[in-house]
Design a protein around this motif. Structure first.
Motif, PDB file in Angstrom:
ATOM      1  N   LYS A 198      -4.217  16.221 -18.808  1.00 43.26           N
ATOM      2  CA  LYS A 198      -5.216  15.884 -19.785  1.00 43.26           C
ATOM      3  C   LYS A 198      -6.516  15.342 -19.011  1.00 43.26           C
ATOM      4  CE  LYS A 198      -6.433  13.317 -24.035  1.00 43.26           C
ATOM      5  NZ  LYS A 198      -5.657  12.451 -24.829  1.00 43.26           N
ATOM      6  N   ASN A 199      -6.162  14.356 -18.148  1.00 42.83           N
ATOM      7  CA  ASN A 199      -7.413  13.784 -17.566  1.00 42.83           C
ATOM      8  C   ASN A 199      -7.555  14.014 -15.994  1.00 42.83           C
ATOM      9  OD1 ASN A 199      -8.323  12.322 -19.956  1.00 42.83           O
ATOM     10  ND2 ASN A 199      -6.356  10.973 -19.821  1.00 42.83           N
ATOM     11  N   TYR A 200      -6.870  14.708 -15.541  1.00 43.12           N
ATOM     12  CA  TYR A 200      -6.737  15.006 -13.837  1.00 43.12           C
ATOM     13  C   TYR A 200      -6.184  16.236 -13.695  1.00 43.12           C
ATOM     14  CZ  TYR A 200      -2.358  12.678 -14.563  1.00 43.12           C
ATOM     15  OH  TYR A 200      -1.040  12.323 -15.111  1.00 43.12           O
ATOM     16  N   ILE A 201      -6.089  16.633 -12.364  1.00 41.90           N
ATOM     17  CA  ILE A 201      -5.464  17.379 -11.725  1.00 41.90           C
ATOM     18  C   ILE A 201      -4.651  16.871 -10.896  1.00 41.90           C
ATOM     19  CG2 ILE A 201      -5.562  19.343 -10.130  1.00 41.90           C
ATOM     20  CD1 ILE A 201      -8.484  19.899 -10.727  1.00 41.90           C
ATOM     21  N   ALA A 202      -3.251  17.365 -11.157  1.00 42.96           N
ATOM     22  CA  ALA A 202      -1.994  16.628 -10.399  1.00 42.96           C
ATOM     23  C   ALA A 202      -1.453  17.481  -9.427  1.00 42.96           C
ATOM     24  CB  ALA A 202      -0.910  16.397 -11.564  1.00 42.96           C
ATOM     25  N   LEU A 203      -1.057  17.010  -8.243  1.00 44.46           N
ATOM     26  CA  LEU A 203      -0.090  17.507  -7.292  1.00 44.46           C
ATOM     27  C   LEU A 203       1.187  16.620  -7.165  1.00 44.46           C
ATOM     28  CD1 LEU A 203       0.153  19.635  -4.942  1.00 44.46           C
ATOM     29  CD2 LEU A 203      -1.006  18.061  -3.444  1.00 44.46           C
ATOM     30  N   TYR A 204       2.151  17.392  -7.592  1.00 47.57           N
ATOM     31  CA  TYR A 204       3.352  16.473  -7.565  1.00 47.57           C
ATOM     32  C   TYR A 204       3.906  16.996  -6.262  1.00 47.57           C
ATOM     33  CZ  TYR A 204       2.483  15.801 -12.445  1.00 47.57           C
ATOM     34  OH  TYR A 204       1.754  15.321 -13.630  1.00 47.57           O
ATOM     35  N   HIS A 205       4.180  15.909  -5.046  1.00 51.06           N
ATOM     36  CA  HIS A 205       4.973  16.416  -3.868  1.00 51.06           C
ATOM     37  C   HIS A 205       6.044  15.730  -3.652  1.00 51.06           C
ATOM     38  CE1 HIS A 205       5.143  16.838   0.334  1.00 51.06           C
ATOM     39  NE2 HIS A 205       4.054  17.807   0.445  1.00 51.06           N
ATOM     40  N   SER A 206       7.223  16.136  -3.576  1.00 50.40           N
ATOM     41  CA  SER A 206       8.434  15.330  -3.564  1.00 50.40           C
ATOM     42  C   SER A 206       8.562  14.916  -2.096  1.00 50.40           C
ATOM     43  CB  SER A 206       9.632  16.420  -3.609  1.00 50.40           C
ATOM     44  OG  SER A 206       9.528  16.824  -4.970  1.00 50.40           O
ATOM     45  N   GLY A 207       8.004  15.283  -1.168  1.00 47.00           N
ATOM     46  CA  GLY A 207       8.029  14.912   0.182  1.00 47.00           C
ATOM     47  C   GLY A 207       7.297  13.451   0.413  1.00 47.00           C
ATOM     48  N   VAL A 208       5.993  13.269  -0.325  1.00 46.71           N
ATOM     49  CA  VAL A 208       5.517  11.867  -0.380  1.00 46.71           C
ATOM     50  C   VAL A 208       6.455  10.937  -0.909  1.00 46.71           C
ATOM     51  CG1 VAL A 208       3.401  10.751  -1.403  1.00 46.71           C
ATOM     52  CG2 VAL A 208       3.085  13.120  -0.346  1.00 46.71           C
ATOM     53  N   TYR A 209       7.221  11.465  -2.265  1.00 44.75           N
ATOM     54  CA  TYR A 209       7.866  10.612  -2.720  1.00 44.75           C
ATOM     55  C   TYR A 209       8.972  10.134  -2.206  1.00 44.75           C
ATOM     56  CZ  TYR A 209      11.541   8.807  -6.095  1.00 44.75           C
ATOM     57  OH  TYR A 209      12.483   8.058  -6.720  1.00 44.75           O
ATOM     58  N   ALA A 210       9.722  10.902  -1.039  1.00 45.38           N
ATOM     59  CA  ALA A 210      11.080  10.858  -0.412  1.00 45.38           C
ATOM     60  C   ALA A 210      10.920  10.367   0.859  1.00 45.38           C
ATOM     61  CB  ALA A 210      11.877  11.673  -0.315  1.00 45.38           C
ATOM     62  N   ASN A 211       9.662  10.372   1.505  1.00 47.45           N
ATOM     63  CA  ASN A 211       9.605  10.168   2.933  1.00 47.45           C
ATOM     64  C   ASN A 211       8.387   9.188   3.274  1.00 47.45           C
ATOM     65  OD1 ASN A 211       8.095  10.431   5.662  1.00 47.45           O
ATOM     66  ND2 ASN A 211       9.829  12.081   6.027  1.00 47.45           N
ATOM     67  N   LYS A 212       8.919   7.628   3.425  1.00 49.93           N
ATOM     68  CA  LYS A 212       7.820   6.619   3.348  1.00 49.93           C
ATOM     69  C   LYS A 212       6.642   6.971   4.645  1.00 49.93           C
ATOM     70  CE  LYS A 212       7.304   1.912   4.123  1.00 49.93           C
ATOM     71  NZ  LYS A 212       8.012   0.581   4.529  1.00 49.93           N
ATOM     72  N   GLU A 213       7.001   7.541   5.891  1.00 48.50           N
ATOM     73  CA  GLU A 213       6.051   7.854   6.602  1.00 48.50           C
ATOM     74  C   GLU A 213       5.065   8.927   6.233  1.00 48.50           C
ATOM     75  OE1 GLU A 213       8.576   8.698  10.217  1.00 48.50           O
ATOM     76  OE2 GLU A 213       9.376   6.928  10.385  1.00 48.50           O
ATOM     77  N   LEU A 214       5.532  10.008   5.693  1.00 47.34           N
ATOM     78  CA  LEU A 214       4.590  11.068   5.191  1.00 47.34           C
ATOM     79  C   LEU A 214       3.784  10.376   4.172  1.00 47.34           C
ATOM     80  CD1 LEU A 214       3.770  13.878   5.247  1.00 47.34           C
ATOM     81  CD2 LEU A 214       5.509  14.498   3.578  1.00 47.34           C
ATOM     82  N   SER A 215       4.206   9.353   3.322  1.00 49.27           N
ATOM     83  CA  SER A 215       3.445   8.910   2.262  1.00 49.27           C
ATOM     84  C   SER A 215       2.327   7.818   2.818  1.00 49.27           C
ATOM     85  CB  SER A 215       4.426   7.998   1.215  1.00 49.27           C
ATOM     86  OG  SER A 215       3.499   7.464   0.387  1.00 49.27           O
ATOM     87  N   GLU A 216       2.683   7.250   3.979  1.00 53.70           N
ATOM     88  CA  GLU A 216       1.661   6.189   4.580  1.00 53.70           C
ATOM     89  C   GLU A 216       0.653   7.154   5.548  1.00 53.70           C
ATOM     90  OE1 GLU A 216       4.463   3.759   6.901  1.00 53.70           O
ATOM     91  OE2 GLU A 216       4.883   2.449   5.099  1.00 53.70           O
ATOM     92  N   TRP A 217       1.081   8.385   5.626  1.00 51.52           N
ATOM     93  CA  TRP A 217       0.245   9.125   6.465  1.00 51.52           C
ATOM     94  C   TRP A 217      -0.805   9.503   5.573  1.00 51.52           C
ATOM     95  CZ3 TRP A 217      -1.205  14.071   5.584  1.00 51.52           C
ATOM     96  CH2 TRP A 217      -2.113  14.682   6.249  1.00 51.52           C
ATOM     97  N   PHE A 218      -0.436  10.187   4.421  1.00 49.93           N
ATOM     98  CA  PHE A 218      -1.367  10.789   3.456  1.00 49.93           C
ATOM     99  C   PHE A 218      -2.180   9.552   2.977  1.00 49.93           C
ATOM    100  CE2 PHE A 218      -2.361  11.476  -1.077  1.00 49.93           C
ATOM    101  CZ  PHE A 218      -3.085  12.654  -0.770  1.00 49.93           C
ATOM    102  N   ILE A 219      -1.800   8.419   2.481  1.00 48.85           N
ATOM    103  CA  ILE A 219      -2.647   7.474   1.931  1.00 48.85           C
ATOM    104  C   ILE A 219      -3.598   6.763   3.049  1.00 48.85           C
ATOM    105  CG2 ILE A 219      -2.604   5.132   1.433  1.00 48.85           C
ATOM    106  CD1 ILE A 219       0.085   5.563  -0.079  1.00 48.85           C
ATOM    107  N   GLY A 220      -3.331   6.760   4.385  1.00 49.54           N
ATOM    108  CA  GLY A 220      -4.185   6.515   5.528  1.00 49.54           C
ATOM    109  C   GLY A 220      -5.156   7.513   5.712  1.00 49.54           C
ATOM    110  N   GLN A 221      -4.925   8.745   5.667  1.00 51.87           N
ATOM    111  CA  GLN A 221      -5.618   9.768   5.566  1.00 51.87           C
ATOM    112  C   GLN A 221      -6.755   9.936   4.581  1.00 51.87           C
ATOM    113  OE1 GLN A 221      -6.231  12.192   8.232  1.00 51.87           O
ATOM    114  NE2 GLN A 221      -4.897  10.583   9.430  1.00 51.87           N
ATOM    115  N   TYR A 222      -6.176   9.832   3.325  1.00 53.69           N
ATOM    116  CA  TYR A 222      -7.028   9.756   2.239  1.00 53.69           C
ATOM    117  C   TYR A 222      -8.091   8.468   2.246  1.00 53.69           C
ATOM    118  CZ  TYR A 222      -8.271  10.262  -2.801  1.00 53.69           C
ATOM    119  OH  TYR A 222      -8.784  10.690  -4.015  1.00 53.69           O
ATOM    120  N   LYS A 223      -7.552   7.359   2.504  1.00 53.37           N
ATOM    121  CA  LYS A 223      -8.560   6.127   2.800  1.00 53.37           C
ATOM    122  C   LYS A 223      -9.739   6.684   3.815  1.00 53.37           C
ATOM    123  CE  LYS A 223      -7.178   2.002   2.423  1.00 53.37           C
ATOM    124  NZ  LYS A 223      -6.217   0.856   2.664  1.00 53.37           N
ATOM    125  N   THR A 224      -9.306   7.337   4.882  1.00 54.54           N
ATOM    126  CA  THR A 224     -10.433   7.349   5.820  1.00 54.54           C
ATOM    127  C   THR A 224     -11.216   8.263   5.291  1.00 54.54           C
ATOM    128  OG1 THR A 224      -8.881   7.133   7.663  1.00 54.54           O
ATOM    129  CG2 THR A 224     -10.622   8.172   8.201  1.00 54.54           C
TER     130      THR A 224
END
Length: 151
Positions: free
Chosen positions: A77-103
């Motif tokens: 309704k209010n956004y485009i969503a990407l559901y990525h199971s790897g981000v949920y299941a892998n802490k290192e991948l999630s941290e990498w993504f968050i860091g890259q996004y913030k940068t």
């Protein structure tokens, strides 16, 4: 927002007009970077990327008739969503993504457990999404999935 569609192309054609370009580009980026073995399909009323039964015959433990889900792309309704199971299941991948996004974007991403929400299509970091998609091959996802469900 429920979109009735039997193909990714039909799905994108039915999203709000102001999202069509971003959804099309996201789909292209995903397809260009998706490791070999995943298949694009319609899944849960969204564009889905799954491990087919030909590679993982057991299918999804909640419904073995379904292939093993990995990622989904949707217009909500209010956004485009990407559901990525790897981000949920892998802490290192999630941290990498968050860091890259913030940068790149200058702030943390708007995320749930596996959901990455893009309220402003012009702020979608397509390069980072491409890298994220490429970081988990089919066997890595199967191994992570089995480790989580076969405790």
């Amino acid at each position: 927002m429920k979109i009735e569609a039997n193909s990714p192309e039909k799905y994108i054609s039915k999203v709000p007009e102001e999202r069509i370009a971003a959804m099309s580009k996201l789909r292209s980026v995903i397809r260009e970077n998706l490791p070999v073995g995943y298949e694009e399909t319609m899944s849960y009323g969204m564009i889905g990327y799954v491990v087919p039964h030909s590679i993982y015959p057991d299918g999804y433990h909640c419904d073995p008739e379904l292939p093993l889900p990995f990622m989904n792309l949707a217009s909500q309704k209010n956004y485009i969503a990407l559901y990525h199971s790897g981000v949920y299941a892998n802490k290192e991948l999630s941290e990498w993504f968050i860091g890259q996004y913030k940068t790149q974007i200058g702030r943390k991403p708007d995320m749930g457990k596996s959901c990455i929400r893009f309220k402003k299509p012009e702020e979608i970091p397509f390069v980072i999404i491409g890298e994220l998609v490429s970081k988990m091959n089919v066997q890595q996802w199967i191994d992570l999935y089995e480790k989580a469900i076969k405790k």
